[in-house]
Structures are given as C-alpha cells and as structure tokens.
Design a protein around this motif. Sequence first.
Motif: not given
Length: 633
Positions: A330-341, A343-347
């Motif tokens: 989960w952390n890896a995927m949230i970090s990936g979303f954050a890196r690609h801007a 934000a909505l998907e990460a949240m």
Amino acid sequence: MLFSHAFSTPRMNPFRICDRICNSTSSIHLRNLSIVSLSKSQPLKVVNIVDHDAESTRVSNLQYLLQLSAKTKSFMAGMACHAQIIRVGFETDKLTSNMLINMYSKCSLVDNAHKVFDQMPVRSVVSWNTMIGAVTKIEDEQEALMLFIQMLREGTLFNEFTISSVLCECAFKCAILECMQLHAFSIKVSVDSNCFVGTALLHVYAKCSSIKDASKIFESMPETNAVTWSSMLAGYVQNGLHEEALLLFRDYQLMGFEQDAFMVSSAVCACAGLATLIEGKQMHVVSCKSGFGSNIYVSSSLIDMYAKCGCIKEAYLVFQGVELGSIVLWNAMISGFARHACALEAMILFEKMQQRGFIPDDVTYVSVLNACSHMGLHEQGHKYFDLMVRQHNLRPSVLHYSCMVDILGRAGLVHKAYDLIERMSFSATSSIWGSLLASCRIHGNIEFAEIAAKHLFEMEPNNAGNHVLLANIYAANKRWEEVAKARKFLRESDLKKERGTSWIEFKNKVHSFTVGEINHPLIKEIYAKLDDLVKELEKLNYKVDTSNDLHDVEESKKQMLLRHHSEKLAITFGLMCLPSDIPIRIMKNLRICGDCHNFMKFVCKFTSREIIVRDTNRFHHFKDGLCSCGDFW
C-alpha cells in the motif's frame, strides 16, 4: 497426538496443558515395588525402583512442549512449561536451559531469557550463541558485544555463528568501528574465510557505506552461498551502485545458481534506481518465472520500479494482482501516485487501506503528504498531519515536517512554513531549508529566501545550486546588485553547478544527453531537427523564456543556451527514433526549468505525442498541451 491436541484447544489454560502432559506420565514415573524375602529370618525390605525411562519421557515431553511454544510464540504455555521444569528439578539441565532461552527469545521476553542464562551453572557455546541471538533480535548492539567479550574471558570456545551474530548486530547500529575490530579478530583466529563470517562482514560494511571494503571481502571469499550474493547485491543497491548490482545479478544467473526473492527484489530496486524500464520489465519476467511474482517484497519493488520509470498504470496493475496485501504494498502504491501528482488517487487509496484493516504508518503519511505537496493542497495536508498525531499516535519525523514545510511554502504560506520550522523540537535539515528556499523562488519572497540560503550555505558549503537559486530569486525581483555578487562568487569560487543531464531508452540502450551535447553519434541530426521544431513551435506563439537564466551573456546567447538544454535534445531524439504510438519517457537529474516545461507542452500538442518527464521532484505527464502538474512544481 497429545501435544497437537493441546495446542489446538485455545481456551485451555496453558498451565493446565502442562499439568495434563506431565500427569499423563506420572503414573509411570515412579513405581514402589514391595519385594518380600522368602526367608522368614530376614526382615521385610521395601525397595524403591526408579523407572529412568519414564523420567526421560517426561523430560522429553517438556522439551518438546518448549519447542512448540517457541515455534508458535506461545509465551504463556512456555512459562507454564518452565514452571513444570522447576517442579521436577530439571532447571539446571544444559539442553533444557538452552531451549528455555530460545523460547523466551522467540516470544520477545529477552529479560526472562537472560535470567535463565545467568542461572545456568554450566554454559555451552549453544547457550552463548542463543543468548547473543536473543539480544540481537532487540537490536542491542552493546549487550551483544559485552556477551561476546564475557564469553571470551570465561574461556568458552566460540564458533563462526557467534562472530556472525555479533557482526549482524553491528550492522543494525552501523557500528563501523566495532565491525573493524571484529574483522581483525576474525582474521586473528582464522575464521575470516568462513562463509557465514564473510557474509556478515560484507553486510555490515555495506550497511555502513564502506562498499569498497564489502566488495573486497566478497571477491576474496573462497566459498559463497545465495545469502552472500544477496547481501552483496543489496549492498550495491543501498549505496546507489545500481549498475554494479545488475552486473552482479547477471553473473549470478550465468553461474546457474538458484535465485531467491530477496535477490530478485534487490535487482528490481536497481532497475528503479536507474529508471531503466527495459531491464525492469525483464526483471518482472524473471520474478514471474521464478515464482516470486506474488511475493510482497518483490511486488512492492516492482510497483516502485514502474512508478519511477513513469509507468504508473503498470504499477497499479501489479498492485491489483497481489492477493495477499501488506502495508509495504500500500505504501509503495500511494508513494507512486504521489510521485506522479495523482493526489486524488493517493488519498482514495489511503482511505481504502484503512477499510481493509491496515493501519497507516509513518511511511504512509510521508507519501500522502507528498501527494498534497505536489498539488498545493495545504488544507488536506494539515488534516493528514493532525490525523497522524491525534488518531494514530505517530510522532512526526524530519520527513513529515519537511513535507509540511513544502506544502505551506508551495501554497504561498511562506510565513507559516518558517513558523513551523521554528516550532520543531529538532534542528531543521538541509532538505527543509531547501524546500523553504524553493518556495521563496516560486513566490518571490526575498526575506525568507535569504534566511534559508544562509543556513544552506553553512550546511552545504559545496552546493553551488543553492547560490544559483538565491541569485534567480534576486533576478526575478530585479535586485541586480545582489545578482552580480552571486555571479562573481560563483566565478571566483571552485563551486560548480551540477551539469544538467537527461537520458532516454531506445532499442535496449540508454542514450544520455548533457546541455550543449557534442558526443552523441546523431548529434548533428538532432540539432537540425531541434531547430526545425523550434521554428514550427514559434508559429504557435512559443517564445523562449530567458528570465531564469543566470549567465552574464546577451539575450541571443541565452536563447541558444536554453535551446540546447539536455531534455530538449532528448525529446528531439525521441521524436526522431521512437514509434509514434508510444509515450516518450525522459529522465533528468535536475529540476526541469520553466522554459523546457513550456517547450514540452507545445511539443506534445504539435506532435500529438504523450511525453513523460521525470525530474528530481516529480513526474510530469504532458498531453494535449497540458501538464499533469498544472504548472505547479
């Protein structure tokens, strides 16, 4: 079986379990046989005959129960068994005491293990190794070393497992001095060539950033195993030597050894560090063929690799394909979303993970705060920061404060960002002051820019980028006198700004470009193509932005310098060589400048191509004349 039945009954008190096991043998433990002499002249004698087989069976039962307690980490059953051992007077037995130490260690009751160890009248090398292993588990490096020294003083013979255990504990604490002393000792007693000791030595050297020493040990080892190779591979990755890691993995494959999940995971991490998508995909195939496709650590490494290579969709497919979830995934995927801007998907993913029963940790919050930072969502950032402290009782680290400073600064709240730095319970790092300085560049705040720059000049005296950034802020505010001082300082000092470099993959090869590149075999064709492209873009109202160029040259020269930036050369090469139906992916070692960012937006619209650029801060997805960052980076 009696033992399996006992452990399969969760409601039964463990003390009663031990009682039942011990009582089941009590009827045969001691038999009183009355032997009456046939001779009437002799007195009656009663002889007690001890059944030693029954005694042995009872002890064996207790030892077996101890092993089960250690395996299942059932400390209550283990303690009940310990009580029975004392009851039958067998607490001084060496083998039983070793089992008790092991059981308490596995149950994380190291103090209990130490009490058993201290009460042993005679200790074997297994006793010492087990006790050292117990304190190693709780990462108590000093206690492990003291036990080893005490062992030597008492004259107990040690073995390779003793030294390797203490070395592993030194690796946890990055105790390089103690490691060197143990290395010298292992040479003195001629165990340095042992596979276990050598592996532990190279592991601790690599962990302490002495990768050259680790490599020397690896090359000099007469015998190696999969753990040795895996440790060396992980060491290269941890120290940023990703190419060396992939070469080592290739050598391991050529030797025909069987791969393990940790080795494959490290190789995938090396691909992520280099942002080499081709090799990353090959490692994905290797992981699937080896049966590690569903391994948590391999899967999380694959997610990270695809995200760092600009393939966020492929990263999400890997995430969805793993049935047994983990906080690491989960952390890896949230970090990936954050890196690609995203934000909505990460949240959204942050909420989903809690619905699935996973509790966010400090890494999770760093990732979700980063997502807010990249999109300027300061209100959401405040919400997550408060949630971390109040609901999940996590103490904010330097990374969390750095994210919050970045969030506030990018949102234009530079005063609040500085106030947060002042309120922190620890000193601000260079990354925190760097975030504040970058925010001042965006919003033209000279007052706090000078404060941040002053700290950065003291903390990073050899970083020319900080001087350049401050000079750019002065230039944007037309403070030409300060700009001239910055230029003079850079000219007279030995400081050199890191040379901008961009790279792009084509036909299994990475093509690298620097600003003003002259060595690429197709460089003449690239410059010609770039000139034609600029002329076409100018028809669409593209204009070169020279406002951020610090070179003391005339305007036409500035335009030429900006035209030959590395990412522009890389995108031109991609347009020349890559098929029109695939995205053009470019990696860059510095932050993309405003002119190049604007250039990419015009190119993607003019050529109808998707362009993905990774700079030091984030990914930029250019499509239809727009960027995913919303011009906020």
